[in-house]
Design an enzyme around this catalytic site. Structure first.
Site, PDB file in Angstrom:
ATOM      1  N   ARG A 123       7.347   8.191  14.292  1.00 50.59           N
ATOM      2  CA  ARG A 123       6.242   7.113  14.872  1.00 50.59           C
ATOM      3  C   ARG A 123       6.310   6.551  15.963  1.00 50.59           C
ATOM      4  O   ARG A 123       6.304   5.380  15.938  1.00 50.59           O
ATOM      5  CB  ARG A 123       5.287   6.228  12.973  1.00 50.59           C
ATOM      6  CG  ARG A 123       5.800   6.902  11.659  1.00 50.59           C
ATOM      7  CD  ARG A 123       5.167   8.034  11.937  1.00 50.59           C
ATOM      8  NE  ARG A 123       3.308   7.554  11.103  1.00 50.59           N
ATOM      9  CZ  ARG A 123       3.305   6.444  10.382  1.00 50.59           C
ATOM     10  NH1 ARG A 123       3.855   7.209   8.977  1.00 50.59           N
ATOM     11  NH2 ARG A 123       1.779   5.772  10.385  1.00 50.59           N
ATOM     12  N   GLN A 128       2.587   9.307  19.617  1.00 44.74           N
ATOM     13  CA  GLN A 128       1.610   9.812  19.311  1.00 44.74           C
ATOM     14  C   GLN A 128       0.255  10.553  19.542  1.00 44.74           C
ATOM     15  O   GLN A 128       0.087  10.411  17.808  1.00 44.74           O
ATOM     16  CB  GLN A 128       0.987   8.696  20.107  1.00 44.74           C
ATOM     17  CG  GLN A 128       0.684   7.183  19.319  1.00 44.74           C
ATOM     18  CD  GLN A 128       0.481   6.295  19.977  1.00 44.74           C
ATOM     19  OE1 GLN A 128      -0.332   6.402  21.103  1.00 44.74           O
ATOM     20  NE2 GLN A 128       0.399   5.258  19.750  1.00 44.74           N
ATOM     21  N   ASP A 131       1.155  12.344  15.701  1.00 51.50           N
ATOM     22  CA  ASP A 131       1.314  11.659  14.735  1.00 51.50           C
ATOM     23  C   ASP A 131       0.111  11.711  13.270  1.00 51.50           C
ATOM     24  O   ASP A 131      -1.196  11.353  13.788  1.00 51.50           O
ATOM     25  CB  ASP A 131       0.740   9.901  15.037  1.00 51.50           C
ATOM     26  CG  ASP A 131       1.694   8.561  13.739  1.00 51.50           C
ATOM     27  OD1 ASP A 131       1.358   9.306  12.778  1.00 51.50           O
ATOM     28  OD2 ASP A 131       2.471   7.887  14.183  1.00 51.50           O
ATOM     29  N   SER A 134      -1.194   8.676  11.275  1.00 52.80           N
ATOM     30  CA  SER A 134      -1.349   7.665  11.585  1.00 52.80           C
ATOM     31  C   SER A 134      -3.051   8.424  11.611  1.00 52.80           C
ATOM     32  O   SER A 134      -3.600   7.434  10.654  1.00 52.80           O
ATOM     33  CB  SER A 134      -0.910   7.237  12.843  1.00 52.80           C
ATOM     34  OG  SER A 134       0.497   6.719  12.765  1.00 52.80           O
ATOM     35  N   TYR A 229       9.514   0.994   9.298  1.00 49.97           N
ATOM     36  CA  TYR A 229       8.597   1.560   7.360  1.00 49.97           C
ATOM     37  C   TYR A 229       9.729   0.282   6.560  1.00 49.97           C
ATOM     38  O   TYR A 229      10.758   0.097   6.836  1.00 49.97           O
ATOM     39  CB  TYR A 229       9.066   2.954   6.825  1.00 49.97           C
ATOM     40  CG  TYR A 229       8.553   4.299   7.279  1.00 49.97           C
ATOM     41  CD1 TYR A 229       7.470   4.061   6.940  1.00 49.97           C
ATOM     42  CD2 TYR A 229       9.357   4.925   8.169  1.00 49.97           C
ATOM     43  CE1 TYR A 229       6.655   5.502   7.344  1.00 49.97           C
ATOM     44  CE2 TYR A 229       8.214   6.318   9.182  1.00 49.97           C
ATOM     45  CZ  TYR A 229       6.871   6.321   8.699  1.00 49.97           C
ATOM     46  OH  TYR A 229       7.115   7.466   9.280  1.00 49.97           O
TER      47      TYR A 229
HETATM   48  P1  NAD Z   1       3.210   3.114   4.795  1.00 49.90           P
HETATM   49  O1  NAD Z   1       2.208   4.267   4.606  1.00 49.90           O
HETATM   50  O2  NAD Z   1       4.406   4.132   4.717  1.00 49.90           O
HETATM   51  O3  NAD Z   1       3.135   2.107   3.859  1.00 49.90           O
HETATM   52  C1  NAD Z   1       1.835   1.526   3.749  1.00 49.90           C
HETATM   53  C2  NAD Z   1       2.425  -0.461   4.519  1.00 49.90           C
HETATM   54  O4  NAD Z   1       3.068  -0.673   2.889  1.00 49.90           O
HETATM   55  C3  NAD Z   1       2.997  -0.298   4.891  1.00 49.90           C
HETATM   56  O5  NAD Z   1       2.704  -1.587   6.303  1.00 49.90           O
HETATM   57  C4  NAD Z   1       4.563  -1.259   4.174  1.00 49.90           C
HETATM   58  O6  NAD Z   1       5.581  -2.879   4.937  1.00 49.90           O
HETATM   59  C5  NAD Z   1       3.670  -1.316   3.147  1.00 49.90           C
HETATM   60  N1  NAD Z   1       4.316  -1.725   1.593  1.00 49.90           N
HETATM   61  C6  NAD Z   1       5.437  -1.340   1.250  1.00 49.90           C
HETATM   62  N2  NAD Z   1       5.601  -2.440   0.250  1.00 49.90           N
HETATM   63  C7  NAD Z   1       5.200  -3.136  -0.362  1.00 49.90           C
HETATM   64  C8  NAD Z   1       5.035  -4.497  -1.576  1.00 49.90           C
HETATM   65  N3  NAD Z   1       5.644  -3.524  -2.245  1.00 49.90           N
HETATM   66  N4  NAD Z   1       3.642  -4.980  -1.104  1.00 49.90           N
HETATM   67  C9  NAD Z   1       3.114  -5.260  -0.129  1.00 49.90           C
HETATM   68  N5  NAD Z   1       2.499  -3.633   0.706  1.00 49.90           N
HETATM   69  C10 NAD Z   1       4.213  -3.262   1.004  1.00 49.90           C
HETATM   70  O7  NAD Z   1       2.942   2.697   6.662  1.00 49.90           O
HETATM   71  P2  NAD Z   1       2.206   3.205   8.017  1.00 49.90           P
HETATM   72  O8  NAD Z   1       1.090   2.835   7.741  1.00 49.90           O
HETATM   73  O9  NAD Z   1       2.607   4.690   8.033  1.00 49.90           O
HETATM   74  O10 NAD Z   1       2.687   2.702   8.912  1.00 49.90           O
HETATM   75  C11 NAD Z   1       5.022   3.128   9.309  1.00 49.90           C
HETATM   76  C12 NAD Z   1       5.409   2.179  10.605  1.00 49.90           C
HETATM   77  O11 NAD Z   1       4.875   2.849  11.292  1.00 49.90           O
HETATM   78  C13 NAD Z   1       4.583   0.960  10.660  1.00 49.90           C
HETATM   79  O12 NAD Z   1       5.224  -0.072  10.267  1.00 49.90           O
HETATM   80  C14 NAD Z   1       3.965   1.210  11.764  1.00 49.90           C
HETATM   81  O13 NAD Z   1       3.157  -0.527  12.485  1.00 49.90           O
HETATM   82  C15 NAD Z   1       4.462   1.759  12.594  1.00 49.90           C
HETATM   83  N6  NAD Z   1       3.695   3.270  12.885  1.00 49.90           N
HETATM   84  C16 NAD Z   1       3.699   2.835  14.766  1.00 49.90           C
HETATM   85  C17 NAD Z   1       2.956   3.960  15.618  1.00 49.90           C
HETATM   86  C18 NAD Z   1       3.483   3.738  16.696  1.00 49.90           C
HETATM   87  O14 NAD Z   1       2.776   5.119  17.351  1.00 49.90           O
HETATM   88  N7  NAD Z   1       4.116   3.443  17.553  1.00 49.90           N
HETATM   89  C19 NAD Z   1       2.152   4.806  14.919  1.00 49.90           C
HETATM   90  C20 NAD Z   1       1.683   4.773  13.769  1.00 49.90           C
HETATM   91  C21 NAD Z   1       2.337   3.871  13.221  1.00 49.90           C
END
Ligand code: NAD
Length: 331
Positions: A123, A128, A131, A134, A229
């Site tokens: 990610r 990107q 991805d 996302s 994550y």
């Molecule tokens: P995910 O689907 O794995 O999880 C969704 C959310 O649930 C996360 O924000 C996580 O912190 C939260 N979570 C887990 N346990 C929890 C709890 N007990 N209570 C409340 N919330 C809880 O996450 P995602 O949406 O796939 O994103 C994963 C990471 O990847 C994030 O840090 C995101 O910013 C990052 N990301 C980066 C890029 C990039 O281009 N740099 C692109 C997409 C995502």
């Protein structure tokens, strides 16, 4: 010259397709031959002729695409019946659900076929464009708010009428990753009063920048992995979270849970005793339902009524029409 094959999706109600005419030109420019199963774009109103105009070859026979392709691209993993018709050297690229479809992965490995799981693409900003997680999470966050809104027996925005004023609906979003942030933004745009919580404190600022409030819960050290994550909480931390968010849940009209742990079962965050405190007719959307669920009583791919509250469990849209395959990919 490599042949890249694209076949129609087999899941009932699946409207997405793995190829658009605009992409054909890019593949052809790379020197590939593009073989497409006839009717692949019907669900999104794209005719076979549009793929042909872009440089693809249409095959009416699915087996022929499967048998000739060096690479096969699809949204969902191909089932065993399809895979048995492919070259043993084929490389399949799709969502693979690698942490759950273990039997299928084992079968692929034993048969010598390769598969790339789009879920495992890092990610990072560099990746990107690929991805897929996302892109789908973002759309799902939007769609699930729309579903909640159409299910809730009241409107989202504040409305002042000559006969009186309606207060805005309260929406509580648990998990402010990609899907959660999109859900927050959508609910805000629709006029709801939005509160959100995530164990990764770094997202608090992003939540506030969308005009929502961040629920502060002190559960001790949480943190995130190198990939961004969330780390799993201890049972004690989960209990503190459950208690601290109970009041917010009870006073909400809509709760959307998106809490996921990469490669692990999601935490159970809302139990029935808390659901029972919500107003009858309130709505919960469990966006983690498919991988185990954040909400007690949610059913993946179904709408359930729990303690008078409508619980929408996201998940597979329908069953694959596959005969004679025992792989769990087909279920
Ligand atoms: P995910 O689907 O794995 O999880 C969704 C959310 O649930 C996360 O924000 C996580 O912190 C939260 N979570 C887990 N346990 C929890 C709890 N007990 N209570 C409340 N919330 C809880 O996450 P995602 O949406 O796939 O994103 C994963 C990471 O990847 C994030 O840090 C995101 O910013 C990052 N990301 C980066 C890029 C990039 O281009 N740099 C692109 C997409 C995502």
């Amino acid at each position: 010259m490599s042949i890249i094959g694209f076949v129609k999706e087999q899941l009932e109600n699946e409207r997405r397709c793995s190829l658009l005419p605009i992409n054909v030109k890019a593949y052809v420019k790379l020197g590939a031959t593009i073989l497409v199963e006839s009717g692949i774009g019907t669900s999104v109103n794209i005719k076979d002729s549009e793929y042909v105009d872009a440089g693809a070859t249409i095959e009416t026979d699915r087996t022929s695409v499967l048998a000739k392709a060096d690479f096969l691209m699809s949204i969902h993993a191909l089932n065993k019946v399809d895979l048995e018709k492919t070259k043993t050297t084929v490389c399949c690229i799709s969502f693979l659900d690698p942490f759950n479809a273990l039997e299928h992965i084992k079968w692929l490995q034993e048969s010598g076929r390769s598969a790339l799981s789009v879920e495992m693409i890092p990610r990072s900003s560099r990746c990107q464009k690929m991805d897929a997680l996302s892109s789908q999470a973002s759309l799902a966050g939007y769609v699930m708010v729309a579903k909640a809104m159409s299910t809730l027996p009241r409107i989202f925005p504040m409305m002042m009428t000559p006969a009186g004023t309606l207060k805005p609906s309260k929406v509580f979003v648990i998990g402010a990753g990609v899907a959660g942030l999109q859900a927050i933004a959508t609910a805000k745009r629709l006029g709801a009063a939005v509160i959100a919580y995530d164990t990764r404190e770094v997202v608090a600022e992003q939540v506030r920048s969308l005009g929502a409030k961040f629920l502060a819960i002190d559960i001790g050290e949480t943190g995130q992995t190198d990939q961004g994550y969330a780390k799993a909480l201890t049972p004690e931390q989960i209990e503190i979270q459950q208690q601290a968010q109970a009041e917010c849940i009870a006073s909400s009209d809509v709760v959307i849970t998106t809490a996921q742990l990469f490669g692990r079962k999601p935490p159970l965050l809302i139990k029935k005793d808390v659901i029972a405190k919500m107003k009858p007719g309130s709505v919960i959307v469990d966006m983690a339902a498919e991988s185990g669920g954040n909400v007690e009583g949610s059913v993946s791919g179904s709408i359930a009524t729990v303690e008078g509250v409508t619980v929408i469990g996201t998940g597979k849209l329908g069953k694959r029409s596959c005969v004679g395959c025992e792989s769990n990919v087909c279920q």
